[in-house]
Write a protein that holds these residues in place. Structure first.
Motif, PDB file in Angstrom:
ATOM      1  N   VAL A  22      -9.237  10.577 -10.939  1.00  0.00           N
ATOM      2  CA  VAL A  22      -9.282  12.039 -10.841  1.00  0.00           C
ATOM      3  C   VAL A  22      -8.088  12.611 -11.606  1.00  0.00           C
ATOM      4  O   VAL A  22      -7.064  11.939 -11.733  1.00  0.00           O
ATOM      5  N   PRO A  23      -8.243  13.839 -12.122  1.00  0.00           N
ATOM      6  CA  PRO A  23      -7.149  14.416 -12.907  1.00  0.00           C
ATOM      7  C   PRO A  23      -5.857  14.546 -12.089  1.00  0.00           C
ATOM      8  O   PRO A  23      -5.905  14.620 -10.865  1.00  0.00           O
ATOM      9  N   GLU A  24      -4.761  14.568 -12.808  1.00  0.00           N
ATOM     10  CA  GLU A  24      -3.474  14.701 -12.139  1.00  0.00           C
ATOM     11  C   GLU A  24      -3.404  16.042 -11.403  1.00  0.00           C
ATOM     12  O   GLU A  24      -3.949  17.044 -11.860  1.00  0.00           O
ATOM     13  N   GLN A  25      -2.759  16.027 -10.238  1.00  0.00           N
ATOM     14  CA  GLN A  25      -2.646  17.235  -9.419  1.00  0.00           C
ATOM     15  C   GLN A  25      -1.170  17.558  -9.244  1.00  0.00           C
ATOM     16  O   GLN A  25      -0.307  16.725  -9.497  1.00  0.00           O
ATOM     17  N   GLU A  26      -0.922  18.740  -8.763  1.00  0.00           N
ATOM     18  CA  GLU A  26       0.451  19.102  -8.457  1.00  0.00           C
ATOM     19  C   GLU A  26       0.955  18.192  -7.333  1.00  0.00           C
ATOM     20  O   GLU A  26       0.242  17.947  -6.362  1.00  0.00           O
ATOM     21  N   GLY A  27       2.167  17.669  -7.469  1.00  0.00           N
ATOM     22  CA  GLY A  27       2.694  16.722  -6.483  1.00  0.00           C
ATOM     23  C   GLY A  27       3.101  17.393  -5.180  1.00  0.00           C
ATOM     24  O   GLY A  27       3.000  18.612  -5.025  1.00  0.00           O
ATOM     25  N   ILE A  28       3.559  16.585  -4.257  1.00  0.00           N
ATOM     26  CA  ILE A  28       4.043  17.107  -2.975  1.00  0.00           C
ATOM     27  C   ILE A  28       5.380  17.809  -3.218  1.00  0.00           C
ATOM     28  O   ILE A  28       6.255  17.253  -3.886  1.00  0.00           O
ATOM     29  N   PRO A  29       5.551  19.033  -2.718  1.00  0.00           N
ATOM     30  CA  PRO A  29       6.806  19.765  -2.960  1.00  0.00           C
ATOM     31  C   PRO A  29       8.032  18.949  -2.526  1.00  0.00           C
ATOM     32  O   PRO A  29       7.976  18.236  -1.524  1.00  0.00           O
ATOM     33  N   ALA A  30       9.114  19.074  -3.286  1.00  0.00           N
ATOM     34  CA  ALA A  30      10.329  18.286  -3.031  1.00  0.00           C
ATOM     35  C   ALA A  30      10.847  18.471  -1.607  1.00  0.00           C
ATOM     36  O   ALA A  30      11.332  17.537  -0.982  1.00  0.00           O
ATOM     37  N   LYS A  31      10.715  19.669  -1.094  1.00  0.00           N
ATOM     38  CA  LYS A  31      11.167  19.995   0.258  1.00  0.00           C
ATOM     39  C   LYS A  31      10.550  19.058   1.309  1.00  0.00           C
ATOM     40  O   LYS A  31      11.144  18.781   2.342  1.00  0.00           O
ATOM     41  N   PHE A  32       9.327  18.602   1.033  1.00  0.00           N
ATOM     42  CA  PHE A  32       8.610  17.773   2.008  1.00  0.00           C
ATOM     43  C   PHE A  32       8.627  16.289   1.630  1.00  0.00           C
ATOM     44  O   PHE A  32       7.955  15.488   2.263  1.00  0.00           O
ATOM     45  N   SER A  33       9.382  15.951   0.569  1.00  0.00           N
ATOM     46  CA  SER A  33       9.345  14.566   0.075  1.00  0.00           C
ATOM     47  C   SER A  33      10.584  13.790   0.497  1.00  0.00           C
ATOM     48  O   SER A  33      11.663  14.371   0.655  1.00  0.00           O
ATOM     49  N   ARG A  34      10.417  12.478   0.622  1.00  0.00           N
ATOM     50  CA  ARG A  34      11.581  11.655   0.971  1.00  0.00           C
ATOM     51  C   ARG A  34      12.481  11.506  -0.257  1.00  0.00           C
ATOM     52  O   ARG A  34      12.008  11.482  -1.393  1.00  0.00           O
ATOM     53  N   LYS A  35      13.780  11.388   0.012  1.00  0.00           N
ATOM     54  CA  LYS A  35      14.748  11.337  -1.085  1.00  0.00           C
ATOM     55  C   LYS A  35      14.907   9.930  -1.614  1.00  0.00           C
ATOM     56  O   LYS A  35      15.083   9.715  -2.798  1.00  0.00           O
ATOM     57  N   HIS A  36      14.900   8.942  -0.719  1.00  0.00           N
ATOM     58  CA  HIS A  36      15.099   7.557  -1.140  1.00  0.00           C
ATOM     59  C   HIS A  36      13.832   6.763  -0.890  1.00  0.00           C
ATOM     60  O   HIS A  36      13.151   6.973   0.105  1.00  0.00           O
ATOM     61  N   LYS A  37      13.579   5.844  -1.792  1.00  0.00           N
ATOM     62  CA  LYS A  37      12.401   4.991  -1.614  1.00  0.00           C
ATOM     63  C   LYS A  37      12.591   4.076  -0.399  1.00  0.00           C
ATOM     64  O   LYS A  37      13.716   3.648  -0.133  1.00  0.00           O
ATOM     65  N   ALA A  38      11.496   3.785   0.279  1.00  0.00           N
ATOM     66  CA  ALA A  38      11.562   2.775   1.344  1.00  0.00           C
ATOM     67  C   ALA A  38      11.805   1.430   0.671  1.00  0.00           C
ATOM     68  O   ALA A  38      11.079   1.059  -0.249  1.00  0.00           O
ATOM     69  N   ASN A  39      12.824   0.713   1.132  1.00  0.00           N
ATOM     70  CA  ASN A  39      13.172  -0.566   0.518  1.00  0.00           C
ATOM     71  C   ASN A  39      12.254  -1.679   1.000  1.00  0.00           C
ATOM     72  O   ASN A  39      12.684  -2.569   1.741  1.00  0.00           O
ATOM     73  N   LEU A  40      11.015  -1.618   0.586  1.00  0.00           N
ATOM     74  CA  LEU A  40      10.076  -2.679   0.975  1.00  0.00           C
ATOM     75  C   LEU A  40      10.209  -3.817  -0.039  1.00  0.00           C
ATOM     76  O   LEU A  40      10.672  -3.606  -1.153  1.00  0.00           O
ATOM     77  N   PRO A  41       9.790  -5.027   0.359  1.00  0.00           N
ATOM     78  CA  PRO A  41       9.963  -6.164  -0.546  1.00  0.00           C
ATOM     79  C   PRO A  41       9.143  -6.003  -1.824  1.00  0.00           C
ATOM     80  O   PRO A  41       8.085  -5.370  -1.809  1.00  0.00           O
ATOM     81  N   GLU A  42       9.630  -6.576  -2.911  1.00  0.00           N
ATOM     82  CA  GLU A  42       8.850  -6.624  -4.147  1.00  0.00           C
ATOM     83  C   GLU A  42       8.484  -8.089  -4.357  1.00  0.00           C
ATOM     84  O   GLU A  42       9.355  -8.932  -4.582  1.00  0.00           O
ATOM     85  N   ALA A  43       7.195  -8.371  -4.226  1.00  0.00           N
ATOM     86  CA  ALA A  43       6.754  -9.771  -4.227  1.00  0.00           C
ATOM     87  C   ALA A  43       5.354  -9.869  -4.790  1.00  0.00           C
ATOM     88  O   ALA A  43       4.577  -8.918  -4.705  1.00  0.00           O
ATOM     89  N   SER A  44       5.035 -11.015  -5.387  1.00  0.00           N
ATOM     90  CA  SER A  44       3.679 -11.233  -5.877  1.00  0.00           C
ATOM     91  C   SER A  44       2.786 -11.617  -4.691  1.00  0.00           C
ATOM     92  O   SER A  44       3.292 -11.926  -3.611  1.00  0.00           O
ATOM     93  N   GLU A  45       1.477 -11.620  -4.907  1.00  0.00           N
ATOM     94  CA  GLU A  45       0.580 -12.010  -3.812  1.00  0.00           C
ATOM     95  C   GLU A  45       0.896 -13.432  -3.362  1.00  0.00           C
ATOM     96  O   GLU A  45       0.950 -13.719  -2.162  1.00  0.00           O
ATOM     97  N   LEU A  46       1.132 -14.323  -4.300  1.00  0.00           N
ATOM     98  CA  LEU A  46       1.464 -15.704  -3.915  1.00  0.00           C
ATOM     99  C   LEU A  46       2.776 -15.756  -3.137  1.00  0.00           C
ATOM    100  O   LEU A  46       2.883 -16.489  -2.151  1.00  0.00           O
ATOM    101  N   ASP A  47       3.766 -14.974  -3.585  1.00  0.00           N
ATOM    102  CA  ASP A  47       5.030 -14.933  -2.830  1.00  0.00           C
ATOM    103  C   ASP A  47       4.760 -14.592  -1.366  1.00  0.00           C
ATOM    104  O   ASP A  47       5.302 -15.211  -0.453  1.00  0.00           O
ATOM    105  N   VAL A  48       3.939 -13.563  -1.181  1.00  0.00           N
ATOM    106  CA  VAL A  48       3.664 -13.081   0.177  1.00  0.00           C
ATOM    107  C   VAL A  48       2.883 -14.147   0.956  1.00  0.00           C
ATOM    108  O   VAL A  48       3.223 -14.477   2.102  1.00  0.00           O
ATOM    109  N   ILE A  49       1.846 -14.684   0.338  1.00  0.00           N
ATOM    110  CA  ILE A  49       1.030 -15.694   1.012  1.00  0.00           C
ATOM    111  C   ILE A  49       1.875 -16.909   1.390  1.00  0.00           C
ATOM    112  O   ILE A  49       1.813 -17.415   2.509  1.00  0.00           O
ATOM    113  N   ARG A  50       2.694 -17.358   0.449  1.00  0.00           N
ATOM    114  CA  ARG A  50       3.488 -18.556   0.734  1.00  0.00           C
ATOM    115  C   ARG A  50       4.521 -18.278   1.820  1.00  0.00           C
ATOM    116  O   ARG A  50       4.713 -19.083   2.727  1.00  0.00           O
ATOM    117  N   HIS A  51       5.127 -17.116   1.748  1.00  0.00           N
ATOM    118  CA  HIS A  51       6.136 -16.756   2.761  1.00  0.00           C
ATOM    119  C   HIS A  51       5.525 -16.787   4.168  1.00  0.00           C
ATOM    120  O   HIS A  51       6.032 -17.456   5.066  1.00  0.00           O
TER     121      HIS A  51
END
Lengths: 483, 445
Positions: A22-51
């Protein structure tokens, strides 16, 4: 093992989302957005499966080990039920579908299963009606206590306390207290049952209910149970049945026939649904005729033509205790289990559960002190008090069993037995496994005499040795933090 | 089928050792007058027969509808790797990790789950999970009452009505006063909340996004709550926290939520996942299991159930809650799910939900007979005002193959023409366009 967070490699991905169509839309206003990314793991599917696969290998489980954890009924979980919950018509069904106008006809199969399961449980327990909504055993207890409160309120009185024996599960007094009741504890008599004399003294017109487990947590059937239900009823109190130990009595005794007014069952115990590492379970609640009108909203009903529907019109109901109809996928498994076992299979389950427990009792009673010297039902409770004289505790025996590949029994419960070891083998364990367990227990009893250090330094074969629990509670570390 | 392995000979040997002649003798404590009056259960069936029976029942359910129905429970895609892990019997046939040395896999998984919930919510501590979003909210309210010693709760009516109703049910025998404040133009009414908040208030409860799908920044309300010594509780939609301002950033004290969006199937209402997180000052008042890291005798890191002195098996009637289990397998699903998505994936996913939902708003807004409520920004769910009764419209849409959304009339007086529509990443452009076409037909009929 390192945490999945510690294995994270910047830029890795384990799942690719589709390109937006779908075409790009206006994003969520900054006032309602989180400032820092959630530090979730960065892993491949195999990394996750093996872990997670490697993590899984660090667990004892019923499929790997004998798991005689008392009061938890760790029986075998038949595999065909796993297949059933994955059928699309169950897995992807939105719970609000039958609440839409005309939506009921699109959930007939699901409603029929809930209805049929209720009916089967009614017949197994002798109760008039069930609600399948409670999401766990303790949740069932709370629901039960609320039903009891509604019953008395309806009679125009506010009774203040609930009576429980000192051998009860901790959830019983906790549930009663959370429902707003004072809790009165009755001690256990020399036969391992609730002291009737003390019970009579404490029972009065302010007693809302007495909560019992039968057989109780000592694995003993109270032969005076009918006297107790009769006494309670004589002052207008109700009697609650904690169904944690129903696996001992299927086809042998029904709580409804002997005067119980409210019953909760644990589908993850008696009806073989997997324990899932601590949940999800299900704790349906059954009631006698005089409490049916208080059951939670909604109830599944059947029209004369065979059509199932949800009934929301119940003014005297206690209300909503769960968002929908209970842990449906768990109910589904329990229903399938009852169908495959059938009448004879259910009776046999209880018979062999009791046989296995008594066999353990008979073979171990010369080595460990029996909490109460009586034949047991589906579980037996020993004390490691003799071994304690040599400096060996129930905990040490438990850890030694781990090294030998057995999950330990429940230890230090019931609280009234010093150094308790509560063993529940269940019916699905073969004799040779049970013999292996017994031999190891005997070996431990002998080592307590000759070489206690072998026990007090166990386990040695696990990924970790004994852990410092005091430090865990003092220097709280409950989450990974980015460095 | 019984799954009982005993041969006749083994049974005989065991009976001999026990010293009884039959199994029935072991039941002699159950006297004749205690025996069942009836036990009319159907006879056993084979696995093939039971599977067939279940397939027949499943076929009577509507899994074929294109789903625009949410109302707190969403049709998200679940990667196959989630099931691959949670189908491992080493996980699903274990129980609560009481014996830590032989449960390190489970304990570490829960610790990682707690870490993910802290990261998503921006709060310090999370428990090992509760039953569902509704019971989690109830537990949070009770926790606030315990912490503050006060008994008045202000609840925004943008909180899911199912949860509000559950809260009333659970507290009906307790002396707790609830004040419900209205939603005005999709947002929490500051005016009403400030009017009712006072020194007796234990907590203010809000939901973000609220039941109508609207997003808000509740920081001002929370500041006001704190100025009266009250706590702030927020019910969240965990997946939306990939992009939305977090409870932590708004200074919320306790966040709860339905974790179903994190890799858990709809399954006709459960099992789901009760998410709970809080500030570190309150962790000792938090209900439920909690896993902590520690060391073993050799100084090696390991994990245990901790802070158990709060719990029922030790404290009995004085416990912080009666809860004794958690929804571990569902928490594991959530943990695997967010690990697969990762730091960037969760943002992309949340943005994709928002983008598709905005597109749907645009397309549906052009349908005659439809007005899109635009008073507040939304995440992936929004409200339509139709020119006809929404219940009837939704019913007709079922015939066209769509679960069109949730009609609000049953829950909110005067909203008979309002329909709540959810659009997840699973909905394609084509499905959204067909949905709009079908809706137009129904409305113009």
């Amino acid at each position: 093992m390192r945490l999945i967070y510690e294995k994270s490699v910047k830029g890795r991905r384990g799942f690719k989302l589709p390109q937006p169509d779908v075409p790009e839309q206006e994003g969520i206003p900054a006032k309602f957005s989180r400032k820092h990314k959630a530090n979730l793991p960065e892993a491949s599917e195999l990394d996750v499966i093996r872990h997670f696969t490697n993590l899984s290998c660090m667990n004892f489980s019923v499929d790997n080990n004998f798991y005689p954890l008392g009061s938890c009924t760790m029986k075998y979980n038949p595999k065909f039920t796993e297949k059933i919950v994955k059928i699309e018509g169950f897995l992807e069904l939105h719970p609000l579908i039958p609440q839409l106008l005309g939506g009921g006809r699109l959930a007939q199969g699901a409603l029929e299963i809930i209805y049929n399961t209720e009916k089967l449980l009614c017949e197994i327990t002798g109760m008039k009606a069930f609600t399948m909504q409670p999401l766990a055993g303790a949740h069932g207890e709370l629901t039960g206590a609320m039903l009891i409160a509604a019953y008395h309120k309806n009679k125009g009185c506010r009774r203040r306390h609930i009576i429980v024996p000192d051998s009860s599960h901790g959830t019983n007094p906790a549930s009663a207290a959370i429902a707003g009741y004072d809790v009165i504890i009755i001690k256990t008599d020399k036969d391992g049952c609730m002291d009737i004399k003390e019970f009579k003294q404490k029972l009065n017109k302010d007693t809302a209910a007495v909560m019992l487990t039968c057989p109780n947590t000592l694995g003993l059937f109270n032969t005076r149970i009918k006297e107790i239900t009769g006494l309670a009823h004589s002052v207008g109190a109700l009697v609650y049945y904690d169904g944690a130990n129903l696996n001992a009595i299927m086809g042998k005794c029904r709580p409804g026939d002997i005067g119980f007014d409210v019953v909760h069952l644990n589908l993850h115990k008696t009806f073989a649904t997997p324990h899932g590492g601590g949940g999800p379970g299900a704790g349906p609640v059954g009631v006698s005729g005089s409490l049916v009108k208080f059951l939670p909203i909604s109830r599944v009903m059947k029209r004369p033509g065979g059509v199932f529907y949800l009934n929301y019109n119940n003014k005297e109901s206690i209300g909503y205790i769960a968002p929908f109809y209970g842990n449906f996928a768990v109910i589904l498994k329990a229903y399938a289990y009852m169908l495959i076992l059938g009448k004879d299979g259910l009776i046999k389950a209880s018979e062999y559960a009791v046989l296995n427990a008594n066999y353990i009792l008979s073979r171990l009673k010369d080595y460990y002190k029996l909490a109460f010297n009586r034949r047991c039902m589906h579980e037996c409770v020993f004390s490691a008090s003799r071994q304690t004289e040599k400096g060996v505790h129930a905990l040490d025996i438990a850890k030694y069993l781990i090294d030998k590949g057995f999950h330990p029994p429940t230890i230090y419960f019931p609280l009234i037995v010093k150094e308790a070891m509560m063993i529940e083998p269940t019916e699905t364990e073969p004799k040779e496994t049970i013999d292996g367990f017994i031999d190891t227990m005997i070996e431990a009893a002998k080592l307590a005499e000759t070489d206690p250090e072998k026990l007090t330094t166990a386990p040695r074969t696990m990924p970790v040795k004994r852990l410092d629990e005091t430090k865990a509670a003092r220097d709280l570390n409950l989450r990974w933090k980015p460095t | 089928m019984t799954y009982i392995p005993h041969t006749k000979e083994e049974t005989r040997e065991m009976l001999d050792i026990i010293g009884v002649s039959s199994i029935e003798e072991l039941f002699k404590d159950i006297k004749p007058d205690l025996r069942p009056k009836s036990f009319d259960i159907p006879k056993n069936r084979s696995e093939i027969e039971v599977i067939r029976h279940m397939q027949e029942l499943a076929s009577k359910n509507a899994a074929h509808l294109t789903n625009f129905l949410g109302a707190g429970f969403y049709d998200h895609y679940i990667p196959a790797a989630v099931d691959a892990i949670t189908s491992r019997p080493e996980f699903y046939t274990a129980y609560t990790p009481y014996q830590s040395e032989s449960s390190q896999g489970w304990l570490q998984s829960i610790y990682e789950y707690q870490s993910a919930i802290c990261e998503l919510t921006g709060l310090d501590c999370a428990n090992a999970s509760l039953y569902d979003g509704g019971t989690a909210l109830y537990e949070a309210a009770m926790m606030a009452i315990r912490i503050t010693g006060k008994t008045r709760i202000i609840m925004d009516s943008g909180v899911n009505l199912i949860y509000r109703t559950m809260l009333y049910t659970y507290t009906s025998n307790l002396n707790i006063e609830f004040v419900e404040t209205p939603v005005v133009h999709g947002q929490s009414s500051r005016e009403q909340i400030y009017k009712h908040i006072d020194e007796r208030t234990a907590a203010v409860i809000v939901q973000n996004p609220n039941f109508f799908g609207a997003i808000d920044d509740h920081s001002d309300i929370i500041e006001k709550a704190h100025s009266f010594g009250a706590l702030a509780i927020m019910s969240v939609y965990p997946l939306s926290l990939g992009v939305l301002k977090t409870p932590g950033e708004m200074n919320v004290d306790i966040a709860t939520g339905e974790g179903q969006s994190l890799g858990i199937p709809l399954s006709f209402g459960g099992p789901y996942l009760g998410v709970m997180a809080c500030k570190k000052d309150f962790v000792r008042k938090m209900p439920g299991r909690i896993v902590g890291a520690t060391v073993d005798k050799d100084g090696k890191r390991g994990f245990v159930l901790t802070l158990q002195a709060r719990e029922q098996h030790i404290r009995r009637e004085r416990a912080t809650s009666n809860i004794c289990s958690n929804e571990a397998l569902c928490a594991l699903r959530a943990s695997v799910y967010v690990s697969l998505l990762g730091k960037e994936g969760i943002i992309e996913l949340a943005r994709l939900n928002h983008r598709k939902s905005e597109f749907a708003k645009d397309i549906l807004g052009r349908v005659s007979g439809v007005e899109v409520k635009r008073s507040s920004p939304t995440f992936n769910e929004f409200t339509l005002i139709l020119n006809k009764n929404a219940d009837v419209v939704a019913q007709k849409m079922i015939d066209k193959g769509f679960a069109a959304g949730f009609p609000l009339g049953r829950f909110y007086k005067g909203m008979n023409r309002y329909l709540l529509v959810a659009v997840t990443e699973k909905r394609t452009k084509e499905e959204i366009e067909k949905f709009a076409e079908a809706l137009e037909k129904v409305l113009c009929d």
